[in-house]
Design an enzyme around this catalytic site. Structure first.
Site, PDB file in Angstrom:
ATOM      1  NE  ARG A 170     -52.314 -74.591  31.309  1.00  0.00           N
ATOM      2  CZ  ARG A 170     -51.525 -75.560  31.782  1.00  0.00           C
ATOM      3  NH1 ARG A 170     -51.269 -76.634  31.039  1.00  0.00           N
ATOM      4  NH2 ARG A 170     -50.997 -75.442  32.987  1.00  0.00           N
ATOM      5  CG  LEU A 197     -57.357 -82.380  24.311  1.00  0.00           C
ATOM      6  CD1 LEU A 197     -58.685 -82.861  24.904  1.00  0.00           C
ATOM      7  CD2 LEU A 197     -57.491 -80.951  23.827  1.00  0.00           C
ATOM      8  CG  ASP A 198     -52.114 -78.838  28.000  1.00  0.00           C
ATOM      9  OD1 ASP A 198     -51.442 -79.179  27.011  1.00  0.00           O
ATOM     10  OD2 ASP A 198     -52.276 -77.653  28.359  1.00  0.00           O
ATOM     11  CB  VAL A 199     -51.931 -84.140  31.951  1.00  0.00           C
ATOM     12  CG1 VAL A 199     -52.442 -84.892  33.169  1.00  0.00           C
ATOM     13  CG2 VAL A 199     -50.905 -84.979  31.207  1.00  0.00           C
ATOM     14  CB  THR A 204     -56.867 -79.519  28.790  1.00  0.00           C
ATOM     15  OG1 THR A 204     -56.014 -78.449  29.210  1.00  0.00           O
ATOM     16  CG2 THR A 204     -57.982 -78.947  27.930  1.00  0.00           C
TER      17      THR A 204
END
Length: 309
Positions: A239, A139-141, A143
């Site tokens: 995104r 997961l993105d930082v 998110t």
């Protein structure tokens, strides 16, 4: 690749910008080449050139390359807010808080999921590169939400295969600007690294196949609350896809969100949450599903929109 190199500029790079041409020639990113040029370490025929200067075929290039980065290692540091939802002999399912990377990487000095698990005494699989052992997806930082880490070697193999074969059910909730039309649909658009900004991605014909299914589950004046099912799992996929539709995630300033709306709702990052994860348990074979509640900042923004009507 480090040290001093000198070589003639090939015909195929004639007229190209220094950063673009040398990135192609040396297999480096444009950002790295630009940094080398900014340090006055690129010379053509003995003259220092900038990143936006043009290359001339046959001219002699002199370049001083930086030393390779030191290997990244896992630091066992406790991570505030990292919650273990489920643990057994094969897997650990966690609720990832905002501001936490999944594993260490060059340039990242903040907290990580694998570091937090190590600090809490959890043993994870040793498969994978040293800094991301046991990691089967990310997961993105910025998110938040549910993700699984493999504990056993067999679970690592099984889960990597499941993600590759798209047999994992990945459900996200997002708050996007405006009102997507149609309210239920599929975004099928390839994604690649952004041609001008290394830290971003974009819909590009040259990209990897990327498929996002969505459905609007609640509409507000300025935004829509959507449920998203990912068929593929590209970096920044949700995104990028919603930004390409001109409906970026609320708060996602990197991808064109309105800072005024984000400020009004008290959102300091993208409103995007990994809500649910379902997969065949690598140990038992049974289908299991895990759910994550919205963190306080996202829940407050959603409540504010509901109050506004």
């Amino acid at each position: 690749m480090s040290g001093y190199r000198t070589l003639p500029i090939p015909d195929g790079l004639d007229g190209m910008r220094v950063d673009a041409g040398l990135a192609k020639l040396l297999g480096l990113s444009r950002t790295v080449v630009a940094a080398i040029a900014d340090a006055d370490d690129v010379l053509i025929d003995g003259r220092v050139v900038g990143k936006s200067d043009r290359l001339t075929a046959g001219a002699m290039l002199e370049i001083t390359l930086p030393a390779p980065p030191q290997p990244v290692t896992v630091q066992a540091i406790p991570v505030e807010g990292l919650v273990v939802i489920h643990e057994d002999d094969d897997i650990i399912v966690v609720d990832k808080p905002v501001g936490v990377a999944v594993h260490p990487s060059p340039g990242w000095t903040g907290p990580t999921v694998v570091g937090g698990l190590a600090a809490a005494g959890h043993r994870i699989a040793t498969s994978g590169a040293a800094e991301r052992q046991g990691v089967v997806h990310r997961l993105d930082v910025g998110t938040t939400g549910v993700m699984v880490v493999a504990k056993s070697e067999s679970a690592y193999s099984a889960l990597k295969h499941a993600f590759k074969e798209r047999t994992v059910a990945k459900v996200y909730h997002a708050l996007v600007q405006g009102h997507p039309d149609p309210i239920k649909g599929t975004i099928d658009a390839p994604i690649d690294r952004h041609p001008k900004h290394d830290y971003k991605f974009a819909v590009m014909n040259s990209g990897k196949p990327s498929i996002t299914h969505y459905e609007v589950i609640e509409a507000f004046r300025a935004a829509s609350f959507v449920e998203v099912h990912l068929e593929t799992g590209r970096t920044h996929q949700i995104r990028v896809h919603f930004s390409a539709l001109h409906h970026p995630c609320v708060g996602d300033l990197t991808y064109g969100a309105d800072p005024t709306l984000a400020k009004r709702l008290g959102v300091a990052r993208q409103w995007l949450h990994a809500r649910q994860l379902g997969f065949h348990h690598p140990g038992t074979g049974e289908w299991v599903t895990f759910t994550s509640d919205y963190p306080a900042d996202l829940a407050a923004a959603l409540e504010k929109l509901r109050e506004e009507g």
